[in-house]
Design an enzyme around this catalytic site. Structure first.
Site, PDB file in Angstrom:
ATOM      1  N   LYS A 139       0.817  -1.220   0.000  1.00  0.00           N
ATOM      2  CA  LYS A 139       0.000   0.000   0.000  1.00  0.00           C
ATOM      3  C   LYS A 139       0.856   1.278   0.000  1.00  0.00           C
ATOM      4  O   LYS A 139       2.062   1.240   0.292  1.00  0.00           O
ATOM      5  CB  LYS A 139      -0.951  -0.037   1.203  1.00  0.00           C
TER       6      LYS A 139
ATOM      7  N   ARG B 111       1.685  -6.022   9.556  1.00  0.00           N
ATOM      8  CA  ARG B 111       0.928  -4.843   9.984  1.00  0.00           C
ATOM      9  C   ARG B 111       1.360  -4.366  11.366  1.00  0.00           C
ATOM     10  O   ARG B 111       1.399  -3.156  11.631  1.00  0.00           O
ATOM     11  CB  ARG B 111      -0.575  -5.135   9.927  1.00  0.00           C
TER      12      ARG B 111
ATOM     13  N   THR C 112      -6.428  -6.338  10.611  1.00  0.00           N
ATOM     14  CA  THR C 112      -6.631  -5.076   9.891  1.00  0.00           C
ATOM     15  C   THR C 112      -6.077  -3.887  10.689  1.00  0.00           C
ATOM     16  O   THR C 112      -5.419  -3.012  10.127  1.00  0.00           O
ATOM     17  CB  THR C 112      -8.140  -4.857   9.621  1.00  0.00           C
TER      18      THR C 112
ATOM     19  N   HIS D 242      -2.302  -5.188   1.541  1.00  0.00           N
ATOM     20  CA  HIS D 242      -3.572  -5.881   1.288  1.00  0.00           C
ATOM     21  C   HIS D 242      -3.298  -7.335   0.962  1.00  0.00           C
ATOM     22  O   HIS D 242      -2.299  -7.650   0.313  1.00  0.00           O
ATOM     23  CB  HIS D 242      -4.299  -5.248   0.090  1.00  0.00           C
TER      24      HIS D 242
ATOM     25  N   TYR E  31     -12.377  -1.858  -3.822  1.00  0.00           N
ATOM     26  CA  TYR E  31     -12.957  -1.947  -2.486  1.00  0.00           C
ATOM     27  C   TYR E  31     -14.479  -1.733  -2.508  1.00  0.00           C
ATOM     28  O   TYR E  31     -15.060  -1.283  -1.516  1.00  0.00           O
ATOM     29  CB  TYR E  31     -12.293  -0.929  -1.558  1.00  0.00           C
TER      30      TYR E  31
ATOM     31  N   PHE F  45     -15.870   4.784   6.294  1.00  0.00           N
ATOM     32  CA  PHE F  45     -14.456   5.043   5.992  1.00  0.00           C
ATOM     33  C   PHE F  45     -14.142   4.971   4.505  1.00  0.00           C
ATOM     34  O   PHE F  45     -13.007   5.220   4.098  1.00  0.00           O
ATOM     35  CB  PHE F  45     -13.554   4.083   6.777  1.00  0.00           C
TER      36      PHE F  45
ATOM     37  N   ARG G 106      -2.761 -13.896   4.906  1.00  0.00           N
ATOM     38  CA  ARG G 106      -3.547 -13.175   5.916  1.00  0.00           C
ATOM     39  C   ARG G 106      -2.886 -13.292   7.295  1.00  0.00           C
ATOM     40  O   ARG G 106      -2.876 -12.331   8.067  1.00  0.00           O
ATOM     41  CB  ARG G 106      -4.989 -13.705   5.971  1.00  0.00           C
TER      42      ARG G 106
ATOM     43  N   ASN H 230      -2.471   0.591   6.775  1.00  0.00           N
ATOM     44  CA  ASN H 230      -2.029  -0.669   7.377  1.00  0.00           C
ATOM     45  C   ASN H 230      -1.119  -1.507   6.482  1.00  0.00           C
ATOM     46  O   ASN H 230      -1.117  -2.736   6.550  1.00  0.00           O
ATOM     47  CB  ASN H 230      -3.240  -1.466   7.869  1.00  0.00           C
TER      48      ASN H 230
ATOM     49  N   GLU I 168      -8.995 -10.601  -8.330  1.00  0.00           N
ATOM     50  CA  GLU I 168      -8.052  -9.490  -8.141  1.00  0.00           C
ATOM     51  C   GLU I 168      -6.819  -9.643  -9.035  1.00  0.00           C
ATOM     52  O   GLU I 168      -6.338  -8.659  -9.611  1.00  0.00           O
ATOM     53  CB  GLU I 168      -7.668  -9.401  -6.654  1.00  0.00           C
TER      54      GLU I 168
END
Ligand code: ATP
Ligand code: MG
Length: 138
Positions: free
Chosen positions: A10, A103, A92, A116, A50, A58, A86, A113, A127
């Protein structure tokens, strides 16, 4: 069994020079990089990516953040790639993420964070497809 997943390094991570650190960690975890590209998401791309969150309060900030600077998008492969990524990413909210997760170590806030990761093999396929033609996966 070998599985594919999709990641975005990110904007906060790219900005802070954490791209190499994150890729080294992922390679160290046994992920093969099938494809990778640097780009800056358009508003439309971020909104589409998203879209499941479009009713959340948000969402406008999330789109602003994800389009604020360049990112790296990558297709990854490994055994149990989706759940493994993950777990390496952590929760998150970096404040709630387990010690040693990406993270926890590199995330700034529940929004900024660091990384992704796809939440299911089905979404991983969607994706990956969004950014890479099959002919670019090696
Ligand atoms: P990602 O989909 O980016 O891998 P995730 O699956 O852990 O993250 P999601 O619930 O899908 O979490 O949220 C997508 C992204 O939206 C988060 O990674 C974060 O950047 C942002 N986000 C989620 N919840 C909040 C919140 N309460 N406040 C601000 N931003 C949030
Ligand atoms: Mg998610």
């Amino acid at each position: 069994m070998s599985q594919r997943t999709f990641t975005i390094v990110k904007p906060d991570s790219v900005e802070k020079g954490n791209f190499g650190k994150i890729m080294a960690r992922l390679e160290g975890e046994g992920f093969k990089v099938l494809a990778i590209r640097k780009l800056q998401l358009s508003t439309r791309q971020a909104e589409g990516f998203y879209a499941v969150h479009k009713e959340r309060p948000f969402f406008p900030d999330l789109v602003k953040y994800m389009t604020s600077g360049p990112v790296f998008v990558a297709a990854l492969e490994r055994a149990d790639a989706v759940p493994h990524l993950r777990s390496v990413m952590g929760a998150t909210d970096p404040a709630k993420a387990d010690a040693g997760t990406i993270r926890k170590e590199l995330g700034e806030s529940i929004e900024r964070n660091a990384i992704h990761g796809s939440d299911s093999p089905e979404n991983a396929a969607i994706e990956i497809n969004f950014f890479f033609p099959t002919s670019e996966l090696f």
